[in-house]
Design an enzyme around this catalytic site. Structure first.
Site, mmCIF file in Angstrom:
data_model
loop_
_atom_site.group_PDB
_atom_site.id
_atom_site.type_symbol
_atom_site.label_atom_id
_atom_site.label_comp_id
_atom_site.label_asym_id
_atom_site.label_seq_id
_atom_site.Cartn_x
_atom_site.Cartn_y
_atom_site.Cartn_z
ATOM 1 N N CYS A 119 33.200 3.589 -12.370
ATOM 2 C CA CYS A 119 32.830 4.969 -12.667
ATOM 3 C C CYS A 119 32.930 5.239 -14.167
ATOM 4 O O CYS A 119 32.113 4.766 -14.938
ATOM 5 C CB CYS A 119 33.685 5.928 -11.836
ATOM 6 S SG CYS A 119 33.032 7.610 -11.762
ATOM 7 N N GLU A 164 38.084 0.884 -5.081
ATOM 8 C CA GLU A 164 39.539 1.024 -4.944
ATOM 9 C C GLU A 164 39.929 2.105 -3.946
ATOM 10 O O GLU A 164 41.077 2.169 -3.504
ATOM 11 C CB GLU A 164 40.182 1.300 -6.312
ATOM 12 C CG GLU A 164 40.056 2.711 -6.826
ATOM 13 C CD GLU A 164 38.721 3.021 -7.491
ATOM 14 O OE1 GLU A 164 38.649 4.043 -8.207
ATOM 15 O OE2 GLU A 164 37.752 2.261 -7.292
ATOM 16 N N HIS A 218 33.447 3.714 -6.060
ATOM 17 C CA HIS A 218 34.879 3.430 -6.193
ATOM 18 C C HIS A 218 35.389 2.494 -5.103
ATOM 19 O O HIS A 218 35.892 2.940 -4.074
ATOM 20 C CB HIS A 218 35.666 4.736 -6.137
ATOM 21 C CG HIS A 218 35.540 5.594 -7.338
ATOM 22 N ND1 HIS A 218 36.452 5.582 -8.367
ATOM 23 C CD2 HIS A 218 34.591 6.495 -7.689
ATOM 24 C CE1 HIS A 218 36.078 6.447 -9.309
ATOM 25 N NE2 HIS A 218 34.950 7.013 -8.921
#
Length: 217
Positions: free
Chosen positions: A81, A192, A190
């Protein structure tokens, strides 16, 4: 794991590294040394408040000189990002990330198709595999001139593409790209946030971190 003023996903990325079996080392933006880490992750957030232009100030932070040097020497670097924006501003990746075409912040689970499994960050996936990870951005539209886009396509450097809708107007539905060597990857979604079914849409994002560590699924 680099933390800039305004980073907000650094702890999530560190958690993902640990979940994949790695050791997460905290790096501070003002420290020019990488402390012998094996790879670098530039996390999501709003580095330096996104003043001037997203990632434009972070690109000149002391730590980035070492990140750029390391990347040129083969060190794996992942920008997520805002980290993707920083990589483009640092000219480690071509193109730029601009305001979403609908002029609104978008936050949702997003289907991606993994296009390139030959990078240091994607080898755990199958080519063409579709995964679901969250996306959250206001300046996530990937743009580049036609020649750059054609080169990315021809060289297989489009890492991931949006499926079932383009959330931000990215050209050619591009969600992530790599450099020529495949050690530097920028990704707008994302991964994660998709490492645990309890806290995300599933575990599809874990493959990015397993890829680096060589951990089988």
């Amino acid at each position: 794991m680099v933390t800039f003023p305004g980073s907000l996903d650094d702890r999530d990325a560190a958690r993902a590294v640990r979940a994949a079996g790695g050791e997460a080392v905290a790096l501070w933006h003002a420290d020019p040394w990488l402390h012998d880490v094996d790879a670098v992750i530039l996390p999501g957030g709003f580095s330096y408040g996104d003043y001037l232009r997203c990632g434009a100030i972070a690109r000149f932070s002391p730590v980035m000189a070492s990140v750029i040097d390391g990347a040129h020497n083969g060190m794996p670097v992942l920008g997520i990002c805002n980290g993707f924006q920083v990589l483009c501003e640092a000219h480690l990746l071509p193109g730029a990330l601009v305001r979403n075409d609908h002029q609104r912040f978008v936050c949702r689970d997003q289907t991606l198709r993994v296009e390139n499994t030959r990078t240091r960050w994607t080898s755990d996936y199958r080519e063409g595999q579709e995964i679901v990870v969250p996306i959250k951005n206001a300046e996530g539209g990937y743009v580049a001139d036609a020649a750059t886009l054609d080169a990315l396509e021809a060289e297989g450097r489009v890492v991931a593409r949006y499926v079932d809708g383009n959330p931000n107007g990215s050209q050619r539905h591009i969600a992530g790209i790599s450099n020529e060597a495949g050690n530097v990857v920028g990704l707008m979604p994302h991964p994660e946030h998709a490492i645990d079914a309890l806290t995300g849409p599933g575990t599809d994002g874990l493959g990015f971190f397993r890829s680096l560590l060589g951990v089988p699924a």
